[in-house]
Design an enzyme around this catalytic site. Sequence first.
Site, PDB file in Angstrom:
ATOM      1  N   TRP A 202      40.856  33.106  37.075  1.00 60.56           N
ATOM      2  CA  TRP A 202      41.480  34.243  36.391  1.00 60.56           C
ATOM      3  C   TRP A 202      42.973  33.999  36.272  1.00 60.56           C
ATOM      4  O   TRP A 202      43.688  34.019  37.284  1.00 60.56           O
ATOM      5  CB  TRP A 202      41.179  35.530  37.163  1.00 60.56           C
ATOM      6  CG  TRP A 202      39.722  35.843  37.126  1.00 60.56           C
ATOM      7  CD1 TRP A 202      39.057  36.488  36.142  1.00 60.56           C
ATOM      8  CD2 TRP A 202      38.725  35.501  38.115  1.00 60.56           C
ATOM      9  NE1 TRP A 202      37.720  36.578  36.435  1.00 60.56           N
ATOM     10  CE2 TRP A 202      37.486  35.984  37.638  1.00 60.56           C
ATOM     11  CE3 TRP A 202      38.756  34.839  39.344  1.00 60.56           C
ATOM     12  CZ2 TRP A 202      36.298  35.818  38.350  1.00 60.56           C
ATOM     13  CZ3 TRP A 202      37.578  34.684  40.044  1.00 60.56           C
ATOM     14  CH2 TRP A 202      36.358  35.168  39.547  1.00 60.56           C
TER      15      TRP A 202
ATOM     16  N   HIS B  90      39.887  41.590  35.415  1.00 55.63           N
ATOM     17  CA  HIS B  90      38.507  41.909  35.022  1.00 55.63           C
ATOM     18  C   HIS B  90      38.168  43.320  35.512  1.00 55.63           C
ATOM     19  O   HIS B  90      38.822  43.856  36.409  1.00 55.63           O
ATOM     20  CB  HIS B  90      37.497  40.887  35.567  1.00 55.63           C
ATOM     21  CG  HIS B  90      37.632  40.601  37.041  1.00 55.63           C
ATOM     22  ND1 HIS B  90      36.914  39.627  37.669  1.00 55.63           N
ATOM     23  CD2 HIS B  90      38.391  41.182  38.008  1.00 55.63           C
ATOM     24  CE1 HIS B  90      37.221  39.604  38.953  1.00 55.63           C
ATOM     25  NE2 HIS B  90      38.113  40.532  39.185  1.00 55.63           N
TER      26      HIS B  90
ATOM     27  N   ARG C  19      44.917  38.759  30.863  1.00 50.06           N
ATOM     28  CA  ARG C  19      45.037  37.420  31.437  1.00 50.06           C
ATOM     29  C   ARG C  19      46.136  36.649  30.741  1.00 50.06           C
ATOM     30  O   ARG C  19      46.400  36.858  29.550  1.00 50.06           O
ATOM     31  CB  ARG C  19      43.726  36.647  31.318  1.00 50.06           C
ATOM     32  CG  ARG C  19      42.693  37.170  32.280  1.00 50.06           C
ATOM     33  CD  ARG C  19      41.443  36.337  32.302  1.00 50.06           C
ATOM     34  NE  ARG C  19      40.355  37.155  32.823  1.00 50.06           N
ATOM     35  CZ  ARG C  19      39.079  36.813  32.807  1.00 50.06           C
ATOM     36  NH1 ARG C  19      38.737  35.665  32.288  1.00 50.06           N
ATOM     37  NH2 ARG C  19      38.163  37.618  33.301  1.00 50.06           N
TER      38      ARG C  19
ATOM     39  N   GLN D  55      36.380  44.628  28.675  1.00 48.99           N
ATOM     40  CA  GLN D  55      35.147  44.270  29.379  1.00 48.99           C
ATOM     41  C   GLN D  55      34.383  45.550  29.694  1.00 48.99           C
ATOM     42  O   GLN D  55      34.953  46.630  29.761  1.00 48.99           O
ATOM     43  CB  GLN D  55      35.465  43.584  30.721  1.00 48.99           C
ATOM     44  CG  GLN D  55      35.775  42.108  30.622  1.00 48.99           C
ATOM     45  CD  GLN D  55      35.795  41.434  31.986  1.00 48.99           C
ATOM     46  OE1 GLN D  55      35.862  42.089  33.030  1.00 48.99           O
ATOM     47  NE2 GLN D  55      35.746  40.123  31.973  1.00 48.99           N
TER      48      GLN D  55
ATOM     49  N   VAL E 227      29.034  37.528  43.684  1.00 42.58           N
ATOM     50  CA  VAL E 227      27.574  37.685  43.550  1.00 42.58           C
ATOM     51  C   VAL E 227      26.861  36.469  44.143  1.00 42.58           C
ATOM     52  O   VAL E 227      27.401  35.368  44.167  1.00 42.58           O
ATOM     53  CB  VAL E 227      27.148  37.874  42.072  1.00 42.58           C
ATOM     54  CG1 VAL E 227      27.382  39.290  41.605  1.00 42.58           C
ATOM     55  CG2 VAL E 227      27.836  36.874  41.156  1.00 42.58           C
TER      56      VAL E 227
ATOM     57  N   ALA F  16      25.286  43.257  39.630  1.00 43.65           N
ATOM     58  CA  ALA F  16      26.489  43.580  38.850  1.00 43.65           C
ATOM     59  C   ALA F  16      26.530  42.661  37.635  1.00 43.65           C
ATOM     60  O   ALA F  16      25.925  41.589  37.635  1.00 43.65           O
ATOM     61  CB  ALA F  16      27.732  43.377  39.700  1.00 43.65           C
TER      62      ALA F  16
HETATM   63  N1  DAH Z   1      34.380  39.492  36.345  1.00 45.85           N
HETATM   64  C1  DAH Z   1      33.867  38.246  35.818  1.00 45.85           C
HETATM   65  C2  DAH Z   1      34.906  37.665  34.848  1.00 45.85           C
HETATM   66  O1  DAH Z   1      35.674  38.382  34.300  1.00 45.85           O
HETATM   67  C3  DAH Z   1      32.564  38.448  35.112  1.00 45.85           C
HETATM   68  C4  DAH Z   1      31.448  38.817  36.023  1.00 45.85           C
HETATM   69  C5  DAH Z   1      30.638  37.820  36.514  1.00 45.85           C
HETATM   70  C6  DAH Z   1      31.236  40.131  36.380  1.00 45.85           C
HETATM   71  C7  DAH Z   1      29.583  38.115  37.347  1.00 45.85           C
HETATM   72  C8  DAH Z   1      30.185  40.445  37.237  1.00 45.85           C
HETATM   73  C9  DAH Z   1      29.373  39.428  37.699  1.00 45.85           C
HETATM   74  O2  DAH Z   1      29.935  41.699  37.627  1.00 45.85           O
HETATM   75  O3  DAH Z   1      28.319  39.751  38.513  1.00 45.85           O
HETATM   76  O4  DAH Z   1      34.936  36.494  34.650  1.00 45.85           O
END
Ligand code: DAH
Length: 342
Positions: free
Chosen positions: A160, A174, A200, A214, A256, A310
């Site tokens: 990120w 995010h 970002r 998002q 996760v 998630a």
């Molecule tokens: N937050 C991650 C991103 O911005 C994307 C993401 C990946 C969100 C896996 C999730 C997850 O909730 O389970 O790159």
Amino acid sequence: MNSEEILKKIEQALNKAKVEFNEKINEKNLDEIYKNYLGKNSLLNNILRGISDYEPEIRKNVGLSVNAAKSQIEEIYKNLKEQLKADNNPAGSSLRIDMSLPGVKIEPFHTHPITAVLNDTVDFFSSMGFEVVEGPEIETTHYNFDALNIPDNHPARDIWDTFYLKNGFIPRTHTSSVQVRTMETRKPPLRVIAPGRCYRYESVDATHLFMFNQVEGLFIDKNARLSDLKGILEATVKHLLGAKKTRFRPAFYPFVEPGLDLDIECVFCHGKGCSVCKSSGWIEVIPCGMVHPKVFEYAGINPAEYKGFAFGMGFDRLVMLKYNVNDLRLLYSGNMDVLNQF
Ligand code: DAH
């Protein structure tokens, strides 16, 4: 002074007053200019006061031209004063309204494509019992990283590209930052989605902006399973993008375990391979996974009691895929010629 010199002085004073009035004015300096040129000690009034000193034959001329200059200045002052009043109070002004001008055409209401797809997404998830929650766009590194099992100095943080603010906060990178905030304030079971803007440090091109949308999803229950995640997300891409074929691939996200990416068959070439899917026939649309036990611990939820999944959809990309838009910047351009096509 001879008569010519006096008349020249009067003319000069008048011209100077005009120039000064012409410059940007406000109530205060308007009165000041007036005082300088028509006040007791002004040049014009001094000439009038001393008029008896002049030869009788030039008195008349001087008197006439001083009075002409004075009334011109008076007139300009009066007009400007009125205009100022009208500027401060446009509704009550008679000067400002030209009743003969054609009216302003009011365009019919038009929903921006991002808003339209967002509304559709919210409706769709609501129908499955999800609620909309929100979190702050300016976040702490705790909710954006640490509480998501991304410790300081961990190489995963590099995924990120983060802006750092002087006060130690960050514009969230995010919407996953809303996960722990929600778990801390609500009791499971939970079904929530959190749409919002993220930021970002990206160089801007056709598919990247430093600000983007998002939609995060979080589902927590005593017996939530990976098959629930698969079922819900497959239904989502079917509903939003008309996807017929999907696949899940393993992926790594620190918050996760297991982590997955949901791909859909390329909507442009139907799996044959094209420039959009980089000849692979597949397009990655939703990263997701089962909530990591560490994240539950950060949020004060017992991972032995609860399970969850998630996901985080890059929302602008979804809109681009849905409407076949090849440059993200068009969606944010505010250009009505673009927007009217939706
Ligand atoms: N937050 C991650 C991103 O911005 C994307 C993401 C990946 C969100 C896996 C999730 C997850 O909730 O389970 O790159």
